[in-house]
Each structure stands twice: as C-alpha cells, then as structure tokens.
Write a protein that holds these residues in place. Sequence first.
Motif, PDB file in Angstrom:
ATOM      1  N   UNK A  63       0.682  -1.219   0.144  1.00 54.74           N
ATOM      2  CA  UNK A  63       0.100  -0.012  -0.068  1.00 54.74           C
ATOM      3  C   UNK A  63       1.049   1.452  -0.210  1.00 54.74           C
ATOM      4  N   UNK A  64       1.979   1.307   0.760  1.00 57.48           N
ATOM      5  CA  UNK A  64       2.982   2.334   0.906  1.00 57.48           C
ATOM      6  C   UNK A  64       3.533   2.655  -0.539  1.00 57.48           C
ATOM      7  N   UNK A  65       3.891   1.513  -0.918  1.00 55.89           N
ATOM      8  CA  UNK A  65       4.655   1.817  -2.442  1.00 55.89           C
ATOM      9  C   UNK A  65       3.632   2.230  -3.275  1.00 55.89           C
ATOM     10  N   UNK A  66       2.463   1.874  -3.242  1.00 58.51           N
ATOM     11  CA  UNK A  66       1.386   2.451  -4.454  1.00 58.51           C
ATOM     12  C   UNK A  66       1.199   3.809  -4.135  1.00 58.51           C
ATOM     13  N   UNK A  67       1.131   4.377  -2.884  1.00 59.99           N
ATOM     14  CA  UNK A  67       1.066   5.656  -2.621  1.00 59.99           C
ATOM     15  C   UNK A  67       2.029   6.486  -2.989  1.00 59.99           C
ATOM     16  N   UNK A  68       3.366   6.060  -2.767  1.00 55.71           N
ATOM     17  CA  UNK A  68       4.479   6.587  -3.259  1.00 55.71           C
ATOM     18  C   UNK A  68       4.538   6.650  -4.644  1.00 55.71           C
ATOM     19  N   UNK A  69       4.349   5.703  -5.345  1.00 57.45           N
ATOM     20  CA  UNK A  69       4.297   5.474  -6.893  1.00 57.45           C
ATOM     21  C   UNK A  69       3.548   6.649  -7.423  1.00 57.45           C
ATOM     22  N   UNK A  70       2.224   6.724  -7.138  1.00 50.47           N
ATOM     23  CA  UNK A  70       1.311   7.552  -7.397  1.00 50.47           C
ATOM     24  C   UNK A  70       1.635   9.178  -7.359  1.00 50.47           C
ATOM     25  N   UNK A  71       2.204   9.433  -6.100  1.00 52.04           N
ATOM     26  CA  UNK A  71       2.758  10.853  -5.764  1.00 52.04           C
ATOM     27  C   UNK A  71       3.948  10.986  -6.768  1.00 52.04           C
ATOM     28  N   UNK A  72       5.110  10.263  -6.825  1.00 51.51           N
ATOM     29  CA  UNK A  72       6.095  10.320  -7.755  1.00 51.51           C
ATOM     30  C   UNK A  72       5.641  10.469  -8.970  1.00 51.51           C
ATOM     31  N   UNK A  73       4.771   9.769  -9.516  1.00 49.28           N
ATOM     32  CA  UNK A  73       4.291   9.953 -11.104  1.00 49.28           C
ATOM     33  C   UNK A  73       3.695  11.121 -11.680  1.00 49.28           C
ATOM     34  N   UNK A  74       3.092  11.907 -10.553  1.00 51.62           N
ATOM     35  CA  UNK A  74       2.479  13.320 -10.997  1.00 51.62           C
ATOM     36  C   UNK A  74       3.700  14.141 -11.746  1.00 51.62           C
ATOM     37  N   UNK A  75       3.350  14.715 -12.585  1.00 50.39           N
ATOM     38  CA  UNK A  75       4.590  15.370 -13.433  1.00 50.39           C
ATOM     39  C   UNK A  75       5.046  16.619 -12.665  1.00 50.39           C
ATOM     40  N   UNK A  76       4.030  17.285 -11.817  1.00 50.85           N
ATOM     41  CA  UNK A  76       4.507  18.330 -10.978  1.00 50.85           C
ATOM     42  C   UNK A  76       5.552  17.919 -10.067  1.00 50.85           C
ATOM     43  N   UNK A  77       5.351  16.600  -9.521  1.00 50.39           N
ATOM     44  CA  UNK A  77       6.400  16.268  -8.419  1.00 50.39           C
ATOM     45  C   UNK A  77       7.661  15.408  -8.869  1.00 50.39           C
ATOM     46  N   UNK A  78       7.403  14.738 -10.227  1.00 46.19           N
ATOM     47  CA  UNK A  78       8.530  13.830 -10.709  1.00 46.19           C
ATOM     48  C   UNK A  78       9.789  14.467 -10.826  1.00 46.19           C
ATOM     49  N   UNK A  79       9.977  15.646 -11.321  1.00 43.34           N
ATOM     50  CA  UNK A  79      11.184  16.430 -11.621  1.00 43.34           C
ATOM     51  C   UNK A  79      11.877  16.823 -10.115  1.00 43.34           C
ATOM     52  N   UNK A  80      11.040  17.250  -9.133  1.00 43.27           N
ATOM     53  CA  UNK A  80      11.555  17.777  -7.938  1.00 43.27           C
ATOM     54  C   UNK A  80      12.030  16.431  -7.051  1.00 43.27           C
ATOM     55  N   UNK A  81      11.248  15.399  -7.198  1.00 42.78           N
ATOM     56  CA  UNK A  81      11.749  14.161  -6.489  1.00 42.78           C
ATOM     57  C   UNK A  81      13.048  13.794  -7.103  1.00 42.78           C
ATOM     58  N   UNK A  82      13.283  13.613  -8.608  1.00 46.47           N
ATOM     59  CA  UNK A  82      14.593  13.425  -9.019  1.00 46.47           C
ATOM     60  C   UNK A  82      15.730  14.119  -8.785  1.00 46.47           C
ATOM     61  N   UNK A  83      15.416  15.268  -8.142  1.00 46.77           N
ATOM     62  CA  UNK A  83      16.510  16.144  -7.621  1.00 46.77           C
ATOM     63  C   UNK A  83      17.053  15.898  -6.060  1.00 46.77           C
ATOM     64  N   UNK A  84      16.245  15.107  -5.586  1.00 42.95           N
ATOM     65  CA  UNK A  84      16.811  14.930  -3.968  1.00 42.95           C
ATOM     66  C   UNK A  84      17.811  13.578  -3.825  1.00 42.95           C
ATOM     67  N   UNK A  85      18.387  13.665  -2.708  1.00 43.76           N
ATOM     68  CA  UNK A  85      19.375  12.803  -2.466  1.00 43.76           C
ATOM     69  C   UNK A  85      18.639  11.271  -2.187  1.00 43.76           C
ATOM     70  N   UNK A  86      17.524  11.442  -1.652  1.00 44.21           N
ATOM     71  CA  UNK A  86      16.628  10.339  -1.567  1.00 44.21           C
ATOM     72  C   UNK A  86      16.605   9.488  -3.078  1.00 44.21           C
ATOM     73  N   UNK A  87      16.343  10.091  -4.095  1.00 48.03           N
ATOM     74  CA  UNK A  87      16.135   9.526  -5.212  1.00 48.03           C
ATOM     75  C   UNK A  87      17.458   8.740  -5.783  1.00 48.03           C
TER      76      UNK A  87
END
Length: 138
Positions: A63-87
Amino acid sequence: MEELTGMNSKWASTLMSQHLLAAADRYGLDRLRLLCEANLCEDVAINTVATTLALAEQHHCFQLKSVCLKFVALPENLRAVMQTDGFEYLKESCPHVLTELLEYVARISEHSIAIGKQGNEGIMDGSDVNGRRVKQRL
C-alpha cells in the motif's frame, strides 16, 4: 521535536516512522508495522518520498509503495523528486523500482491522452470517459 532533531516536525515524524517501520518488520511487530505504514502514507512529501519508496520495497509494504508511486508519477512532482538525495539512494538500492515507476508514468500518460482524445468526442456521441454509452438524464 524540532529542537531535538533540528528538522521540522513533519520531516522528523516521517523519519521516525521510517525507522520504526524497519524495526517493526525486523522483529515481526505487525500492528506497529501497519501503523507506521499508514502514517507514512499520509505524510508523503517531495523530500522524503524516494527513501520511503525504497523502504516500502525493502519491507514489502504494498500500500505504501502504491501511494509513493502515485505521488512521484505526478508530472509536477517527478522532476523535484529526481533532484533529491533520496532519489539517488533509490537508484542505488532498488533500481528495479525505477522500472516500475517508468511503467506507472507511462500508464498515466496513456490514460490522460486517451481521456483527452475522448473528452471532446464523448460529449458529441453520448459516451462517458471510458467509451461506454450513457443515457443522459432529463
């Protein structure tokens, strides 16, 4: 919490839930694991989602994986997430999750294109966004 950790309370809470989830999974504390997973599902943020996604993969939290994938896949979030150390951590620790993420993004793109194409036609021919014929209410 902010004074103790030097982080804002939401980030500190997420970090604590991540550590508790890992410990709960390791020691078989299923209720605590579920509570941590639910807490992390509610507090998804740009700066923590990649590490949370890696954690969800490593500890089989679907369930957590699904929520995270949905969040990251949003175009407005994807670029910002890709710039984090966590990525970067996600790329190193769970490279196969990136494949899943790409597949998810592709499905979302295909779905939005299909809706865009049907959006104008559906109104004209009486079908809904899924292409089903619908009877209009009077």
